[in-house]
Design a protein around this motif. Sequence first.
Motif: not given
Lengths: 526, 243
Positions: A457, A459-462, A466, A468
């Motif tokens: 999963x 996760x895009x920090x910007x 999410x 999958x």
Amino acid sequence: MAYQRGRYEEDEGPAYGASASYGAVPDIVQSFVIYLYRHIREKNVYEIHQMYEGSFNKITERMFKQSPWPVVDAIAPFVENDHVFCLLYKELYFRHVFARLTPTLEQRMESWDNYCTLFQIILHGNVNMQLPNQWLWDMVDEFIYQFQSFCQYRAKMKARSEEELKQLRQYDQVWNVYGVLNYLQALIDKSQIYALLDNETARAAFTSADGYDYQGGSNVLKVLGYFSIVGLLRVHILLGDYHGGLKVLEPLDISRPGVFTKVSGCHITTMYYAGFAYLMIRRYVDAIKVFNAVLVYIARTQTYLAQSPQYDQITKKNEQLYALLVTALALSPQNKLVEETVSSQLREKHGDKLQRLQGIGYEVDAIYDELFSFACPKFITPSTPNWDEPPVNFNQDAYRLQLKIFLTDVRQQQRGQQIRSYLKLYTTISVAKLASFVGSDEATVRSHLLTYKHKTHIVDSVDGSIYRTSDLDFYIEGDMIHVAETKSNRRFGDFFVRNIVKFDDVVRDLEGVDIKEVLLYKKEAA
Amino acid sequence: MASSTDHWGKRKQEAAERQSLKGRVHQILSHAQYNPDVLPDLEDYVQEQIVSETYDLNANLCLLRLYQFNPASVNIHAVARILVKGLMALPALDFQLYMSLIPERLHVEEPFATLLNLDALLETARFKEFWTEAARNRDILEVIPGFEAAMQRYAVHVLAMTYLRVPLPVLAEAINMNGPLLDKYIGQQERKGWEQLTTPEGKTVVKFPSSEYNTPSLRKITSDNLPLEQISKLLPVVESTSL
């Protein structure tokens, strides 16, 4: 070793003096430049394209297989010493040197100067030409190829003579990374291509005209700016900057056709680098989709591509793309995302590997290493060396760094892979029982389960979204694991959208057909 | 009174400077990414992110790229701070994105070797070992405000994706809390839907709110909704047909 070998050998070859073929210019070359010059002045894109793709290669095969084309000063008198034409000719001249011969340091430097002058003129809006997309793409492609080749050349310090080292140090602005990046950025900015791509109407017009300007203007800056987006993507990836590369590419929107899909080399390059970046940031589903799409494209256009002068490179890229696809599928087994034509090829080429990659241990590491090393881009160290220290070769450093990072990540995922294969057999299983299967204690297995969730999963920090990448779902209630295999429903909506767009393309092509001409042609054929 | 106005004046001025630094960095990212002259601003901005507990992946990548272009200019402290911020950005893989731009010879040097090890422990969810190692390296980590809280957030993120109900000791170990502190923490999360329960076997578990990640049946079947980006592909078709 396989990694270092470029398209072209970089070791010392026979030296070539600039005056070697100065003198009599063969008739066939004379008429080539005269006609090419005339077609460019008359903005006859079709003829330019014929000469560029056809005649140039034919003449090369016949006369310049192992020697350079006549130098620019020799042909200048035939084209009224036209400054821009001479720059374009030199662009071809050096590209041929890089493809067929061993470029000397002087030639590398001259070629850099030539690109700088040419881009400066284009950036200042002083050209009024219409050039074939293929040529404009090749220009960007070659610009970056020569940059990358120069970085490798400089990094093999031990292979350089004292004189060469002295020159490299003295002319450190040549093929300088800031220069390369800023030219690409300037072409993007000056062409205002991002604004164009952001506007649906302008974008549609640009795409349906294949980027050409039929109002009597020039397509050169706009299309160069467009291809520079792909160029900048590529440079970012060569530096190991995957996030930056994908960010540059975003406005192009590779999920739908555009001018980049009209030039095969550009299409394949774009998808290769984008897919590779997705692979490195663990967005395996996106990587698989991109690889699948471009491999389907290559398979469908095989016969057409076989006529291209760049067919050898396309074949190589095709093999690399299959290796990357296997890698992505091993890390995220989702074969349903791969179309039949591709998956049958995949089984043929790498069938055994997919199976073996499901395991754990050094042997598995070795296969990932082999696939990565064969298929990865030619990473570069962009900085100049420390000239005051004794020369060392550092041409492999960038590649080793990326390989290390990739293998570390892969190793962290292997336990999860192992656990996944057990979970597939159950709908519920206790943590303790799973631990006994994998020969480990409960705490460790809990970590493995968490790792598997985390790694699948992304996760895009910007923006926090999410992604999958797993086909297997599970959750834990206390000490009990519940497994739910995903049944993916067919995405009809997506299917219809794709086919509506495709149908529209077909209709538009048909509307462009002159029925009288077709009938005439049929009659003649009969 | 006078000193208080001075104080406010200073605060205001600092805030304005911060604002303008942020503004300058914004300019850099859109117009001057490949220019060595912007290096000092980007370095200041790393410090700014630490002080104000903010985060900017693109600015940090831009700085690391400039270091990559000119290794002589590398500021080891700035790089280390960026990396700690990268750990704090977990579950995003920003740390790995940063490492891809840092020459391998630095990976074996301190503090990078330690940070790499911490990242490996976090990536593989070995939280107990992580907290032990973190405690041993307070000097690198504690200068960054918010570090501990960020790591607890990450642990909770991974746990809540995996568990619907997590045994209390597993939670306690992952966020490195015990006793009253842990009770207080759980209490604070109750408004987010956490519940502390006792199982029929007498074990204490914490129930996380259900999500599509810890309750697969909640996942929306997306086959029938089309995202806007898909629909937008049809716009040119519709337009050309209506003409």
